[in-house]
Design a protein around this motif. Structure first.
Motif, PDB file in Angstrom:
ATOM      1  N   ASN A 373       0.921  -1.195  -0.052  1.00 40.77           N
ATOM      2  CA  ASN A 373       0.037   0.110   0.053  1.00 40.77           C
ATOM      3  C   ASN A 373       0.845   1.294   0.064  1.00 40.77           C
ATOM      4  N   ILE A 374       0.739   2.244  -0.818  1.00 38.76           N
ATOM      5  CA  ILE A 374       1.456   3.320  -1.176  1.00 38.76           C
ATOM      6  C   ILE A 374       0.664   4.585  -0.893  1.00 38.76           C
ATOM      7  N   THR A 375       1.423   5.160   0.091  1.00 37.54           N
ATOM      8  CA  THR A 375       0.957   6.667   0.399  1.00 37.54           C
ATOM      9  C   THR A 375       1.736   7.663   0.112  1.00 37.54           C
ATOM     10  N   ALA A 376       1.020   8.658  -0.775  1.00 41.18           N
ATOM     11  CA  ALA A 376       1.790   9.805  -1.260  1.00 41.18           C
ATOM     12  C   ALA A 376       1.980  11.003  -0.245  1.00 41.18           C
ATOM     13  N   ILE A 377       3.007  11.534   0.236  1.00 37.59           N
ATOM     14  CA  ILE A 377       3.473  12.342   0.939  1.00 37.59           C
ATOM     15  C   ILE A 377       3.457  13.696   0.545  1.00 37.59           C
ATOM     16  N   ARG A 378       4.345  13.922  -0.361  1.00 40.95           N
ATOM     17  CA  ARG A 378       4.590  15.498  -0.817  1.00 40.95           C
ATOM     18  C   ARG A 378       5.200  15.139  -2.207  1.00 40.95           C
ATOM     19  N   GLU A 379       4.980  16.275  -2.970  1.00 41.54           N
ATOM     20  CA  GLU A 379       5.334  16.220  -4.355  1.00 41.54           C
ATOM     21  C   GLU A 379       6.677  15.812  -4.638  1.00 41.54           C
ATOM     22  N   GLY A 380       7.047  15.025  -5.734  1.00 42.18           N
ATOM     23  CA  GLY A 380       8.347  14.295  -5.870  1.00 42.18           C
ATOM     24  C   GLY A 380       8.361  12.937  -6.353  1.00 42.18           C
ATOM     25  N   GLN A 381       9.288  12.448  -6.439  1.00 42.98           N
ATOM     26  CA  GLN A 381       9.574  11.079  -7.248  1.00 42.98           C
ATOM     27  C   GLN A 381      10.175  10.006  -6.330  1.00 42.98           C
ATOM     28  N   ALA A 382       9.711   8.966  -6.139  1.00 45.01           N
ATOM     29  CA  ALA A 382      10.330   7.752  -5.152  1.00 45.01           C
ATOM     30  C   ALA A 382      10.169   6.652  -5.946  1.00 45.01           C
ATOM     31  N   ILE A 383      11.162   5.742  -5.699  1.00 49.92           N
ATOM     32  CA  ILE A 383      11.281   4.384  -6.299  1.00 49.92           C
ATOM     33  C   ILE A 383      10.672   3.285  -5.345  1.00 49.92           C
ATOM     34  N   ILE A 384       9.772   2.541  -5.408  1.00 50.74           N
ATOM     35  CA  ILE A 384       9.128   1.375  -4.527  1.00 50.74           C
ATOM     36  C   ILE A 384       9.750   0.285  -5.132  1.00 50.74           C
ATOM     37  N   THR A 385      10.461  -0.355  -3.980  1.00 55.38           N
ATOM     38  CA  THR A 385      11.387  -1.553  -4.418  1.00 55.38           C
ATOM     39  C   THR A 385      10.591  -2.934  -3.621  1.00 55.38           C
ATOM     40  N   SER A 386      10.265  -3.931  -4.611  1.00 56.92           N
ATOM     41  CA  SER A 386       9.714  -5.147  -3.895  1.00 56.92           C
ATOM     42  C   SER A 386      10.841  -6.411  -4.077  1.00 56.92           C
ATOM     43  N   THR A 387      11.174  -6.881  -3.085  1.00 59.25           N
ATOM     44  CA  THR A 387      12.293  -7.897  -3.077  1.00 59.25           C
ATOM     45  C   THR A 387      11.853  -9.197  -2.386  1.00 59.25           C
ATOM     46  N   ILE A 388      12.261 -10.234  -2.859  1.00 61.11           N
ATOM     47  CA  ILE A 388      12.119 -11.407  -2.412  1.00 61.11           C
ATOM     48  C   ILE A 388      13.071 -11.640  -1.310  1.00 61.11           C
ATOM     49  N   GLU A 389      12.548 -11.990  -0.141  1.00 61.57           N
ATOM     50  CA  GLU A 389      13.238 -12.008   0.969  1.00 61.57           C
ATOM     51  C   GLU A 389      14.566 -13.009   1.104  1.00 61.57           C
ATOM     52  N   ASN A 390      15.609 -12.388   1.586  1.00 65.09           N
ATOM     53  CA  ASN A 390      16.804 -13.080   1.584  1.00 65.09           C
ATOM     54  C   ASN A 390      17.534 -13.457   0.208  1.00 65.09           C
ATOM     55  N   THR A 391      17.138 -12.656  -0.791  1.00 74.64           N
ATOM     56  CA  THR A 391      17.679 -12.626  -2.249  1.00 74.64           C
ATOM     57  C   THR A 391      17.894 -11.302  -2.555  1.00 74.64           C
ATOM     58  N   ASP A 392      18.472 -11.257  -3.842  1.00 74.99           N
ATOM     59  CA  ASP A 392      18.912  -9.839  -4.532  1.00 74.99           C
ATOM     60  C   ASP A 392      17.728  -9.963  -5.758  1.00 74.99           C
ATOM     61  N   ILE A 393      16.792 -10.559  -5.832  1.00 81.96           N
ATOM     62  CA  ILE A 393      15.896 -10.558  -6.669  1.00 81.96           C
ATOM     63  C   ILE A 393      14.562  -9.335  -6.555  1.00 81.96           C
ATOM     64  N   SER A 394      14.557  -8.294  -7.324  1.00 80.91           N
ATOM     65  CA  SER A 394      13.662  -7.422  -6.965  1.00 80.91           C
ATOM     66  C   SER A 394      12.878  -6.694  -8.271  1.00 80.91           C
ATOM     67  N   ALA A 395      11.846  -6.002  -7.870  1.00 80.31           N
ATOM     68  CA  ALA A 395      11.237  -5.405  -9.049  1.00 80.31           C
ATOM     69  C   ALA A 395      11.063  -4.019  -8.382  1.00 80.31           C
ATOM     70  N   THR A 396      10.838  -2.795  -9.315  1.00 81.18           N
ATOM     71  CA  THR A 396      10.726  -1.709  -8.864  1.00 81.18           C
ATOM     72  C   THR A 396       9.508  -0.969  -9.681  1.00 81.18           C
ATOM     73  N   SER A 397       9.106  -0.091  -9.020  1.00 85.31           N
ATOM     74  CA  SER A 397       7.984   0.992  -9.575  1.00 85.31           C
ATOM     75  C   SER A 397       8.219   2.221  -9.211  1.00 85.31           C
ATOM     76  N   THR A 398       8.214   3.364 -10.128  1.00 83.99           N
ATOM     77  CA  THR A 398       8.367   4.686  -9.867  1.00 83.99           C
ATOM     78  C   THR A 398       7.029   5.448  -9.369  1.00 83.99           C
ATOM     79  N   VAL A 399       7.115   5.977  -8.262  1.00 82.46           N
ATOM     80  CA  VAL A 399       6.016   6.679  -7.781  1.00 82.46           C
ATOM     81  C   VAL A 399       6.162   8.076  -8.236  1.00 82.46           C
TER      82      VAL A 399
END
Length: 477
Positions: A373-399
């Protein structure tokens, strides 16, 4: 005839034995070529301050130095390695012939060339970076070693192709290359690559995920070197990997195969192991830009010489026959939200039991909980990263968080329920946008709450159920 065949067999065996013997000697003597990282600036200044023509024995802070012998530097023509204790790394490369080239590719934003200067050295060398050419000189009034002779800063972050070309205006010398501290020189086909680069994983030829046909022979030595090799045509190596890029590592030599076929997901190419002299742990094939996922690979030999496999580099992992690779994807690559609004990202993982860990690159702009669940705080850009626990395998989305449109400050939100009852709420711009985002993404019995002030109560909270809404109307004022 039988005696002739016997002699031929013995001769072939002696060739193979000589190759093996050279292999033992060279593999044990191989050195890992590294770089020197900058720790101080010239004259201990706070900032980089070396000017063209000044001596720079060591890289400055924020830079790192590669010696002229670094394997990814490719010299063509009549360059010679010159041993001298006055040069960085105790050697440089030099030539008195014009139109000779040094080529390399680096990742980064800045570049420096280090060379001696003297009155008999070249007054015009050409450097071409991404097809843009400039000239520089290593001519000086007197001899000075390890001198900064060229600098380029402010390049865009990424890969840059560089060619240095000599002229007939004097002796041309290259002593060392300085680039960004966070950058690196990228090896090309034919470069020695004794260790996998950052972002790559190396799998030895004896890995259980690699399957050989019957004609391959395992060679190993007491110096911890091993490879698989064959002199036969039509032999195969099969493996599968998860990732986006692949490299094949092998020795190269004058009697090795000129034509080896590699097939990736049904698409075939050819590569060669032939070279005028022996070099171990060489990058002989590379494939980049594959779709992130599982890929099936077959290597097939021909009758053009000995074929050898030393190692395989990938950016993911080799897969055993029935192995299910771990993977993660997000339902959206980008997400636009207004300040104060919320939304949700959904991660799809393999295997389904994998645990996902969420994080935000800047929680002052957007936060994320462990359910996505994403909550927008203030104007700008942030990268949300989802990572499989205990690995380097991840995916990102730009908010991307934007300020609300303040063309109106309030509105009447009129909601008609499926039972015909109409509810009206006097809402702010922020509450309205939160409601609109919720309505688009929610379903079923999900609820949205409105706060009212009704005397004599201090506060009344009313909940609207998503699947009970028939329609709604917005009246701005």
């Amino acid at each position: 005839m039988s005696k002739l065949l016997k002699k031929s067999f013995i001769y072939l065996a002696l060739i193979m034995l000589a190759l093996v013997s050279i292999g033992i000697e060279n593999a044990s003597a191989a050195e890992v070529v590294d770089y020197e990282k900058g720790g101080t600036n010239l004259n201990n200044n706070l900032e980089n301050n070396t000017q063209i023509g000044q001596q720079l024995p060591n890289p400055e802070t924020g830079w790192k130095r590669f010696d002229d012998t670094f394997p990814a530097l490719k010299y063509s023509g009549k360059w010679e390695k010159f041993e001298t204790s006055s040069a960085f790394g105790k050697s440089d490369h030099r030539t008195s012939v014009g139109e000779q080239t040094l080529t390399f590719t680096f990742e980064g934003t800045k570049l420096r060339i280090i060379s001696p200067i003297n009155n008999n050295l070249s007054s015009e060398m050409t450097i071409t970076i991404d097809d843009v050419a400039e000239n520089f000189s290593i001519r000086g009034n007197s001899l000075q070693w390890q001198t900064l002779v060229y600098e380029k800063i402010g390049l865009t972050q990424g890969k840059h192709n560089v060619t240095i070309t000599t002229s007939n205006t004097g002796i041309s010398i290259v002593d060392a290359i300085d680039i960004d501290e966070s950058g690196y020189i990228i090896p090309s086909i034919g470069s020695s690559l004794s260790q996998p680069e950052k972002g790559w994983e190396r799998f030895e030829n004896s890995d259980s995920a690699i399957h050989y046909s019957s004609g391959w022979t395992l060679y190993s030595s007491s110096s911890n070197y091993s490879d698989h090799r064959t002199t036969k045509s039509g032999e195969t190596i099969k493996f599968k990997f998860y990732g986006t890029k692949l490299r094949i590592i092998s020795p190269i030599n004058y009697d090795l195969a000129t034509e080896v076929t590699i097939t990736i997901d049904g698409s075939s190419e050819k590569f060669s192991l032939r070279n005028s002299s022996l070099q171990w742990q060489t990058l002989i094939y590379e494939k980049l830009g594959l779709v992130n996922g599982e890929h099936n690979v077959t290597i097939s030999t021909s009758s053009t010489g000995i074929t050898i496999l030393d190692a395989i580099d990938v950016d993911g992992k080799l897969l055993n026959e029935n192995e299910v690779p771990e993977s993660i994807t997000l339902d959206r690559n980008t997400l636009e939200l207004l300040e104060g609004s919320q939304d949700k990202l959904t991660a799809t993982v393999t295997p389904e039991t994998a645990i996902v860990v969420w994080s935000s690159s800047d929680e002052s702009i957007a936060t994320v909980d462990q359910n996505g669940n994403i909550t927008a705080i203030r104007e700008g850009q942030a990268i949300i990263t989802s990572t499989i626990e205990n690995t380097d395998i991840s995916a990102t989305s730009t908010v991307i968080v934007k300020k609300p449109d303040n063309s109106f400050s309030n509105a009447i939100l009129s909601i008609t329920l499926v039972n015909g009852i109409t509810k009206e709420y006097d809402v702010t711009n922020t509450v309205l946008n939160n409601y609109l985002n919720w309505f688009e993404s929610a379903q079923g019995t999900s609820t949205f709450k409105f706060s009212k002030t009704i005397s004599p109560y201090k506060k009344v909270t009313e909940y609207i159920v998503h699947d009970k809404i028939a329609s709604f109307e917005v009246r701005e004022y």
